[in-house]
Write an enzyme that holds these catalytic residues in place. Structure first.
Site, PDB file in Angstrom:
ATOM      1  N   ASP A  47       0.861  -1.188   0.000  1.00 61.49           N
ATOM      2  CA  ASP A  47       0.000   0.000   0.000  1.00 61.49           C
ATOM      3  C   ASP A  47       0.897   1.237   0.000  1.00 61.49           C
ATOM      4  O   ASP A  47       1.601   1.505   0.973  1.00 61.49           O
ATOM      5  CB  ASP A  47      -0.915  -0.001   1.233  1.00 61.49           C
ATOM      6  CG  ASP A  47      -1.773   1.250   1.300  1.00 61.49           C
ATOM      7  OD1 ASP A  47      -2.041   1.844   0.238  1.00 61.49           O
ATOM      8  OD2 ASP A  47      -2.170   1.649   2.419  1.00 61.49           O
ATOM      9  N   ARG A 103      -4.219   7.825 -10.900  1.00 61.26           N
ATOM     10  CA  ARG A 103      -4.711   7.090 -12.061  1.00 61.26           C
ATOM     11  C   ARG A 103      -3.662   6.075 -12.492  1.00 61.26           C
ATOM     12  O   ARG A 103      -2.492   6.421 -12.683  1.00 61.26           O
ATOM     13  CB  ARG A 103      -5.024   8.064 -13.202  1.00 61.26           C
ATOM     14  CG  ARG A 103      -5.756   7.422 -14.379  1.00 61.26           C
ATOM     15  CD  ARG A 103      -6.426   8.483 -15.250  1.00 61.26           C
ATOM     16  NE  ARG A 103      -5.436   9.329 -15.892  1.00 61.26           N
ATOM     17  CZ  ARG A 103      -4.967   9.136 -17.121  1.00 61.26           C
ATOM     18  NH1 ARG A 103      -5.394   8.109 -17.843  1.00 61.26           N
ATOM     19  NH2 ARG A 103      -4.087   9.969 -17.639  1.00 61.26           N
ATOM     20  N   ASP A 162      -6.067   2.636  -5.488  1.00 59.52           N
ATOM     21  CA  ASP A 162      -6.485   2.179  -4.162  1.00 59.52           C
ATOM     22  C   ASP A 162      -7.998   2.019  -4.052  1.00 59.52           C
ATOM     23  O   ASP A 162      -8.489   1.149  -3.330  1.00 59.52           O
ATOM     24  CB  ASP A 162      -5.955   3.111  -3.064  1.00 59.52           C
ATOM     25  CG  ASP A 162      -6.230   4.580  -3.342  1.00 59.52           C
ATOM     26  OD1 ASP A 162      -6.970   4.884  -4.306  1.00 59.52           O
ATOM     27  OD2 ASP A 162      -5.701   5.428  -2.602  1.00 59.52           O
TER      28      ASP A 162
END
Length: 755
Positions: free
Chosen positions: A446, A510, A550
């Protein structure tokens, strides 16, 4: 009787104790002999028939040889190893410093169907004397060759235990039948993939005697394919002028169940390669029926004399690894193309039906049938020079230690007679501790604005271990730290018995998931524009890598582990610092033509609304995000309109959205008005989503989800079309949606194959 001086006299009591002592000593000696017999080394016979199976057997042979305290190694060589036309490849076994106990000339020349049958018969005549002399405890047999069938038949009839490598796989031609026949004769199995394991179980093999090991050749190729002298090897086989990724490796074998078609497609391949005009290393076909005709086709086209071609009978495996690893493309129907080449990301063109049913990585392009050379030529245009993510479908480099551990557990006192586990088939995961401990897992990343987080996530969605570090400011420092964290996690995964299938990356902005590139980053994560994340991570870890936004990852997490499980159409809306989300339509994630679908936070709900971070006005994010609420809370606080009686608010702490919510709940009308406007904006935006994609479920995720759930449900019932008013809004139960979503890309897509 009188005792004379010097005479020997033992009274009865001394004689009794002497006998007892001798008896105890004998008992101790017998016990030691029993213990020594119990510690008897396992006598392992490895039989190799050709150059291909030796590449799989050699790592095991080296492993056995390196543990003389546990094993005695015997080597038997037969088949095409001993034929001059196929390179006399037994010499490479001798060069590897193995003592060959027996060499059996078992091939009847002719290269047709009758010659194959006669070769099996000749091997069956010669093998009993060898096996009777060696008396192995276990015979190791590889693969699906007719020579291996003779070995397994002889050993089974002579009551010798058999360990079969690479059983349970599916491919084309007669090889399938031979492979499965050997599996039925074998007592133990070391297979390469989870699917092969399931096939063996479905064939009623005892799952306690099946080891999911991976392919032994991967142990060597993953550790040695980064050699510094690879250009020297390439030039030694293809000439000084050839460059890396600017040549082709071709290897085509006959299909014994359709010889004429395989000869035809071989000729078309050669024509396409001649037209393509690239340096090509072409290996002679194996000894199966039809190979003689294929060689005639090659010579008729002048391949051996053509300046673009180098035709060879054999290449040492270590050098062959380098040639495949750095090739611009591999073409043919060799199992190496659908197996080993995937570990390097080398593009492969698989011709014909010989490998039909094999599990393959995304690097393989199939040409099932071809009437002209044009189709093969077009495939060369598509594949040549491309690189793909590294794939470890067939192994992770630890097969040999698993196989040696498995051999040590074999109990020679167990009955030799095989037992079959007839249906119903038992799930090995619930039966075998090794399967429970050695779980299939993903490495999840992440990329947050504040922290970098890496986690090992198992198939059931449990975060096995998590790593967190502050996000560095520069791109170089960020990538360096990210790869270090991943390397640490990979090392820990071995200790945790987790098999890492691949890497999933969740990031803001994006993303082009097809290429693994961040096109435009958010303001929270600077310098991630037009950045290829897939290639450096894949190259460093030798694993396939998936990258996505995400918000999309949150939707994937819900689909696999949350409320979206089993739901065909749903929308996930993240209500946090910003507003984002993802759309699942017909069980698939919607990306859009330019990868900006599901930018849910930037749906406009007012033409004259507040400014948004995207540069527009009146977006949902400008009303309902944590940043927007914090901005309103600060405004009320500055005007001394936020605090109410009973509200605990320290002077030193920053004003947040939580203070706004707390004030509203305690009756502050100004705070209530702000939150009502935010809830209405979010609700209207979600109504727009319902009218566009018509999901059956809306999942709210993020820190504000629990607050927004009831107001959004009310607004849907008031403002949506009648057919959409009943759509349910729920809050997510997942604690780590970004990490779980990143992991789900791996756990779902790493096992997706094209057949």
């Amino acid at each position: 009787m009188e005792n004379h001086p010097g005479s020997l006299c033992i009274n009865p009591h001394e004689l009794y104790f002497l006998r007892m002592q001798r008896s105890r000593e004998k008992t101790e000696r017998d016990k030691m002999e029993v213990q020594n017999q119990c510690k008897k080394r396992l006598r392992v016979c490895v039989a190799t028939c050709n150059r291909a199976d030796y590449s799989k057997l050699a790592p095991i042979m080296f492993g056995i040889k390196s543990h003389p305290e546990d094993f005695d190694l015997e080597v038997v060589v037969l088949g095409s190893h001993l034929i001059d036309d196929y390179g006399n490849t037994f010499r490479m076994i001798e060069q590897d410093d193995f003592d060959i106990g027996s060499k059996l000339h078992t091939i009847v020349r002719g290269e047709d169907e009758a010659a194959m049958v006669e070769s099996v018969g000749l091997a069956l005549v010669k093998l009993p004397d060898v096996l009777q002399r060696l008396r192995p405890d276990i015979l190791v047999v590889h693969g699906d060759r007719f020579d291996a069938l003779a070995l397994a038949t002889a050993a089974a009839l002579m009551n010798i235990r058999i360990l079969h490598l690479e059983g349970g796989e599916v491919s084309g031609t007669i090889d399938d039948s031979i492979r499965h026949a050997i599996s039925k004769l074998a007592h133990y199995h070391a297979c390469c993939t989870r699917m092969a394991e399931q096939h063996l179980i479905a064939m009623c093999e005892d799952h306690s005697r099946i080891l999911l090991a991976g392919c032994p050749s991967y142990d060597k190729l993953l550790s040695t394919h980064h050699r510094e002298d690879y250009m020297d090897i390439i030039k030694s086989w293809l000439g000084d002028k050839v460059q890396e990724r600017d040549y082709i490796v071709a290897l085509q074998h006959p299909v014994t169940t359709d010889i004429q078609h395989s000869i035809k497609i071989y000729g078309l391949m050669l024509d396409a390669l001649l037209s393509f005009n690239k340096k090509t290393l072409i290996l002679f076909p194996n000894i199966d029926a039809g190979s003689k005709e294929m060689v005639r086709v090659m010579r008729k086209k002048g391949i051996e004399q053509h300046p673009n071609f180098r035709a060879v009978k054999h290449i040492p495996f270590e050098q062959f690894i380098q040639l495949v690893c750095h090739a611009g493309c591999m073409i043919g129907n060799s199992s190496c193309g659908v197996r080993e080449a995937g570990a390097f990301g080398t593009p492969v063109i698989n011709l014909g039906t010989r490998q039909t049913g094999r599990e393959t990585g995304e690097n393989v392009l199939h040409v099932r049938d071809a009437d002209t050379q044009n189709k093969i030529y077009h495939a060369l245009e598509l594949q040549f020079g491309k690189r793909y993510p590294c794939s470890k479908i067939y192994g992770d480099g630890n097969a040999v230690p698993r196989i040696l551990k498995f051999l040590r557990t074999i109990d020679l006192d167990e009955p030799l007679q095989k037992t079959f586990c007839f249906p119903p088939v038992k799930d090995p995961i619930s039966q075998d501790i090794d399967h429970i401990l050695e779980t299939q897992s993903a490495l999840a990343i992440d990329l947050g604005g504040t922290n970098l987080r890496v986690a090992i996530v198992c198939m059931r969605g449990k975060v096995v271990k998590k790593y967190t570090q502050p996000n560095p400011k520069t791109f170089e420092a960020r990538m360096h730290l990210l790869l270090k964290m991943c390397t640490d996690a990979m090392r820990d995964a071995v200790c945790l018995n987790c098999r890492i299938l691949g890497v999933g990356v969740s990031t803001g902005g994006r993303v082009n998931p097809q290429e693994g590139v961040v096109l435009h980053s958010t303001k929270l994560i600077q310098e991630w524009s037009s950045v290829d994340l897939r290639t450096p991570i894949s190259d460093a870890l030798h694993l396939p890598v998936w990258v996505d936004n995400d918000g999309n990852c949150a939707a994937l997490a819900e689909r696999k582990f949350g409320h979206g499980k089993g739901v065909e159409n749903f929308v996930t809306v993240i209500t946090g610092t910003g507003i984002g989300g993802g759309i699942i339509h017909h069980n698939e994630l919607v990306h859009g033509s330019t990868f900006c679908a599901a930018e849910l936070g930037h749906i406009m709900v007012s033409l004259e609304g507040p400014d948004c971070s995207c540069g527009s006005r009146g977006c949902i994010e400008a009303y309902a995000s944590g940043m927007a609420l914090q901005k309103e809370a600060k405004r009320l606080h500055d005007e001394d309109l936020l605090k109410v009686d009973g509200m605990d608010m320290k002077l030193s702490e920053p004003v947040t959205a939580a203070h706004l919510i707390s004030a509203a709940r305690m009756g502050n009308s100004k705070a209530e008005a702000v939150l009502n406007k935010a809830s209405t904006a979010l609700g209207v935006g979600i109504v727009n989503i319902l009218h566009i994609v018509n999901p059956s479920l809306v999942i709210l995720s993020g820190v504000l989800a629990s607050y927004y759930q009831a107001p959004v449900q009310r607004i849907i019932s008031e403002r949506a079309l009648f057919s959409a008013q009943s759509i349910k809004v729920v809050t997510s139960d997942l604690e780590e949606p970004a990490l779980l979503g990143a992991a789900s890309m791996v756990l779902d897509y790493a096992t997706r194959r094209i057949y």
